[in-house]
Design a protein around this motif. Structure first.
Motif, short mmCIF file in Angstrom:
data_model
loop_
_atom_site.label_atom_id
_atom_site.label_comp_id
_atom_site.label_asym_id
_atom_site.label_seq_id
_atom_site.Cartn_x
_atom_site.Cartn_y
_atom_site.Cartn_z
N MET A 150 1.07 -1.20 0.08
CA MET A 150 0.09 0.02 0.04
C MET A 150 0.85 1.22 -0.08
SD MET A 150 -3.41 -0.80 2.37
CE MET A 150 -2.28 -0.70 3.95
N ILE A 151 2.05 1.25 0.73
CA ILE A 151 2.78 2.38 0.77
C ILE A 151 3.38 2.54 -0.57
CG2 ILE A 151 4.98 3.22 1.92
CD1 ILE A 151 4.20 1.95 4.47
N LEU A 152 3.94 1.66 -0.95
CA LEU A 152 4.52 1.86 -2.58
C LEU A 152 3.66 1.89 -3.51
CD1 LEU A 152 7.40 -0.74 -1.94
CD2 LEU A 152 7.63 1.71 -1.63
N ASN A 153 2.41 1.70 -3.52
CA ASN A 153 1.55 1.81 -4.43
C ASN A 153 0.83 3.30 -4.42
OD1 ASN A 153 1.67 -0.64 -5.72
ND2 ASN A 153 -0.10 -1.30 -4.69
N ILE A 154 0.83 3.78 -3.28
CA ILE A 154 0.17 5.18 -3.00
C ILE A 154 1.20 6.25 -2.84
CG2 ILE A 154 -1.27 6.62 -1.29
CD1 ILE A 154 -3.00 3.88 -0.71
N VAL A 155 2.50 5.96 -2.84
CA VAL A 155 3.54 6.84 -2.43
C VAL A 155 3.14 8.13 -1.67
CG1 VAL A 155 5.21 7.99 -3.57
CG2 VAL A 155 4.34 6.04 -4.72
N ILE B 109 10.82 7.08 6.39
CA ILE B 109 10.07 6.48 5.28
C ILE B 109 9.67 7.60 4.30
CG2 ILE B 109 8.04 5.16 4.57
CD1 ILE B 109 8.44 3.79 7.71
N ILE B 110 9.06 8.76 4.81
CA ILE B 110 8.81 9.54 3.85
C ILE B 110 9.87 10.00 3.21
CG2 ILE B 110 7.83 12.12 3.72
CD1 ILE B 110 5.66 9.89 4.06
N LEU C 159 10.35 10.15 -0.81
CA LEU C 159 10.50 11.46 -1.86
C LEU C 159 11.86 11.49 -2.42
CD1 LEU C 159 9.12 14.17 0.83
CD2 LEU C 159 7.91 13.10 -1.27
N ASN C 160 12.75 11.13 -1.81
CA ASN C 160 14.11 10.66 -2.59
C ASN C 160 14.22 9.90 -3.80
OD1 ASN C 160 15.47 12.57 -1.10
ND2 ASN C 160 16.09 11.30 0.58
N ASN C 161 13.29 8.73 -3.76
CA ASN C 161 13.25 7.55 -4.74
C ASN C 161 12.17 7.63 -5.82
OD1 ASN C 161 15.54 5.77 -4.12
ND2 ASN C 161 14.79 6.04 -2.01
N CYS C 162 10.92 8.35 -5.35
CA CYS C 162 10.03 8.65 -6.43
C CYS C 162 9.64 10.05 -6.61
CB CYS C 162 8.78 8.00 -5.44
SG CYS C 162 8.86 6.18 -5.73
N LYS C 163 10.19 10.22 -7.82
CA LYS C 163 9.91 11.74 -8.09
C LYS C 163 8.91 11.87 -9.33
CE LYS C 163 14.30 13.36 -6.87
NZ LYS C 163 14.47 13.33 -5.55
N GLU C 164 7.78 12.59 -8.97
CA GLU C 164 6.57 12.43 -9.97
C GLU C 164 6.82 13.66 -10.83
OE1 GLU C 164 3.30 11.59 -6.93
OE2 GLU C 164 3.07 10.06 -8.69
#
Length: 113
Positions: free
Chosen positions: A72-77, A103-104, A108-113
């Motif tokens: 859930m964490i990795l799907n919702i980010v 975790i946040i 934020l460091n790994n998933c840049k939208e």
């Protein structure tokens, strides 16, 4: 062709996409409509590339989170601690704010939208 479910795991969308792409690449015939639609969906909802998701999955696993929570964490980010807290419903114990902040920051460091 019939399949048997051997075991079940909650996995993030990026991993499901990777598994399905590998399955399609190994097919010798056409791909069913459900597989096409599923791949299109996973492509649209993917928020992070597979390598980064894999890294974060392992890090969250080390912190003791359940597979369903990690997925859930990795799907919702989530982008805030409050958003993250809402995803911890399956956990028996909620980590302190320092862990949640870590975790946040990792997200934020790994998933840049």
């Amino acid at each position: 062709m019939s399949y048997e479910i051997i075991e079940y795991h909650d996995i993030p969308n990026s991993l499901a996409k990777k598994i399905l792409e590998k399955y399609v690449a190994n097919l010798r015939g056409g791909v069913s409509e459900i597989v096409k639609v599923t791949l299109e969906y996973l492509d649209k909802v993917e928020k992070c590339d597979y390598e980064k998701i894999d890294y974060m999955y392992n890090e969250l696993k080390k912190l003791g989170f359940k597979e369903v929570t990690i997925s859930m964490i990795l799907n919702i980010v989530p982008k805030s601690i409050d958003e993250l807290r809402t995803l911890l419903v399956f956990e028996e114990k909620i980590p302190d704010d320092d862990v949640l902040k870590t975790i946040i920051d990792m997200i934020l460091n790994n998933c840049k939208e």
